[in-house]
Design a protein around this motif. Sequence first.
Motif, PDB file in Angstrom:
ATOM      1  N   MET A  52      -7.875  -7.125  -4.592  1.00  0.00           N
ATOM      2  CA  MET A  52      -8.562  -6.096  -4.008  1.00  0.00           C
ATOM      3  C   MET A  52      -9.958  -5.789  -4.323  1.00  0.00           C
ATOM      4  SD  MET A  52      -7.034  -2.219  -5.419  1.00  0.00           S
ATOM      5  CE  MET A  52      -5.466  -2.468  -6.213  1.00  0.00           C
ATOM      6  N   ARG A 100      -3.630   3.676  -1.710  1.00  0.00           N
ATOM      7  CA  ARG A 100      -4.076   2.769  -2.708  1.00  0.00           C
ATOM      8  C   ARG A 100      -2.966   1.622  -2.771  1.00  0.00           C
ATOM      9  NH1 ARG A 100      -1.110   6.479  -7.431  1.00  0.00           N
ATOM     10  NH2 ARG A 100      -3.038   7.601  -7.248  1.00  0.00           N
ATOM     11  N   SER A 120       0.870  -1.284   0.060  1.00  0.00           N
ATOM     12  CA  SER A 120      -0.061  -0.055   0.150  1.00  0.00           C
ATOM     13  C   SER A 120       0.880   1.299  -0.029  1.00  0.00           C
ATOM     14  CB  SER A 120      -0.634   0.075   1.202  1.00  0.00           C
ATOM     15  OG  SER A 120       0.001  -0.042   2.125  1.00  0.00           O
ATOM     16  N   GLY A 126      -8.110   2.277   2.730  1.00  0.00           N
ATOM     17  CA  GLY A 126      -9.268   3.048   2.254  1.00  0.00           C
ATOM     18  C   GLY A 126      -9.432   4.391   3.037  1.00  0.00           C
ATOM     19  N   LEU A 162     -12.058  -0.221  -3.790  1.00  0.00           N
ATOM     20  CA  LEU A 162     -10.634   0.248  -3.341  1.00  0.00           C
ATOM     21  C   LEU A 162      -9.953   0.833  -4.807  1.00  0.00           C
ATOM     22  CD1 LEU A 162      -8.839   1.004  -1.045  1.00  0.00           C
ATOM     23  CD2 LEU A 162      -7.926  -1.560  -1.127  1.00  0.00           C
ATOM     24  N   ASP A 179      -7.243  -3.374   3.925  1.00  0.00           N
ATOM     25  CA  ASP A 179      -7.881  -2.654   3.233  1.00  0.00           C
ATOM     26  C   ASP A 179      -8.725  -1.447   3.652  1.00  0.00           C
ATOM     27  OD1 ASP A 179      -7.289  -4.411   0.996  1.00  0.00           O
ATOM     28  OD2 ASP A 179      -9.225  -5.005   0.778  1.00  0.00           O
ATOM     29  N   GLY A 228      -8.756   4.604  -5.329  1.00  0.00           N
ATOM     30  CA  GLY A 228      -7.215   4.712  -4.932  1.00  0.00           C
ATOM     31  C   GLY A 228      -6.561   5.175  -6.505  1.00  0.00           C
TER      32      GLY A 228
END
Length: 431
Positions: A397, A388, A309, A383, A401, A379, A405
Amino acid sequence: MRPVSSWGRLSRDPHRTLALHEPRAVARALREAQPGVAFGMGRSYGDACLNPGGFLWLTRGLDHLVAFDRQSGVLTCEPGMLLRDIQRLAIADGWLLPVTPGTQLITVGGAIANDVHGKNHHRVGSFGDHVRRLWLARTDGEIIECGPDLAADWFAATVGGIGLTGLIVRAELQLRRVPGPWLRTQTIPYGTLDEFFTLADASEESWEHTVSWIDCLARGGRGLFMRGNHADVEGARAPSGRARRIPLVPPVSLVNGLSLRPFNEMYFRLNSRQSGPRITHYEPFFYPLDNLHDWNRMYGPRGFYQYQSVVPRPVGRDAVAAMLAEIGRSGEGSFLAVLKTFGERHSVGMLGFPCPGVTLALDFPNKGASTLALLDRLDAIVGEAGGRLYLAKDTRMPRALFEAGYPRWQEFNAYRDPGISSGMSRRLLGA
Ligand SMILES: Cc1cc2nc3c(=O)[nH]c(=O)nc-3n(C[C@H](O)[C@H](O)[C@H](O)COP(=O)(O)OP(=O)(O)OC[C@H]3O[C@@H](n4cnc5c(N)ncnc54)[C@H](O)[C@@H]3O)c2cc1C
């Protein structure tokens, strides 16, 4: 049809594979073998390079060096050339690629299509920032030449475009000058996330390469901060380059609750004792796992998820702390956990991953429902933080999301090639 996996080894779905060797044969292959998607070295962890039930266009055979100007450092090549081979060729004349990821066993096409980043994002951005020209073959036979100053919209769609705008058949890259193959490096242990951010802030000005290993199971966020600068060193001994291999897939993951905690403890203590300045060859510094072939087998027959991420800096500390707390509670997690700050630069690509913030990358052995539930909880944190996930690492994913992202996803759709489809495009873009 034959089963193909990507690096995470989460699936072995059948594919029709078509090996490309000859640039002149590409147009016909693309026209006749649809829908397909390019497959380089398959070092993406998820389904960006997979197309279950359809064609994979294998690009490794398109590996010719077209031109290399030793004065200017401009190199033109076909898309299947490995970053390793470019580096080994260019270093003799004092050049290296400006950006490489944690492995150099990837193709130029794959590096562009994921707009990969390295340890020096804060200084030089990502791979796409150093591409001068691209030649894109569309499945209808058209060839589009593009670059930052020519058909710039096609360039922005293709850099980080996960292979969906066409097949990159040639690229012109700007290499960077280095004094030689050596770096002055330092490893510094840190005990908390706050210490990590202090070290990162203090290092960005004077160190080109920064990255850290983080112990994802220790409370507080201890780790090892590594930084390096290219250096003019004479007389140092080059590494032997001897490679080892994980010979087979063990029946269960070697990374598990029993092995992980003591392993992390040992790794932290050993490296803390050996911390301090060193002279290091660029290969072991940048690509520590490249000499252990097939290391992805150690996760056993069920494979593993990689979760990477990026979250904005202002909320970065709290978001990373929240993710580490979730992981600590779950008892899942892995040895391969990397924390790094990105600089203030966005990817030139519409779907490019790198952007200002802090990025955390972790491997999780696939234990089924419990792992997926943990990733869902991560996640929610990403979020909430406005972050992202990296498409090169993703296989699961949720679409919401992705859309949050990557806000340019609808704009990107206009540049897609209708003859190209992948597992990822069907999952995240609906076709
Ligand atoms: C050990 C390890 C460390 C890594 N470290 C990093 C890191 O530090 N930073 C980072 O950014 N990434 C990292 N990665 C991810 C890796 O750099 C990317 O997944 C890269 O894209 C893989 O390149 P590949 O040649 O294997 O491409 P593949 O995985 O085969 O394909 C990747 C994508 O590129 C597309 N593609 C390939 N060739 C072409 C072409 N000719 N034309 C159009 N599209 C094409 C494919 O369709 C696919 O969508 C790491 C991966 C591993 C295994």
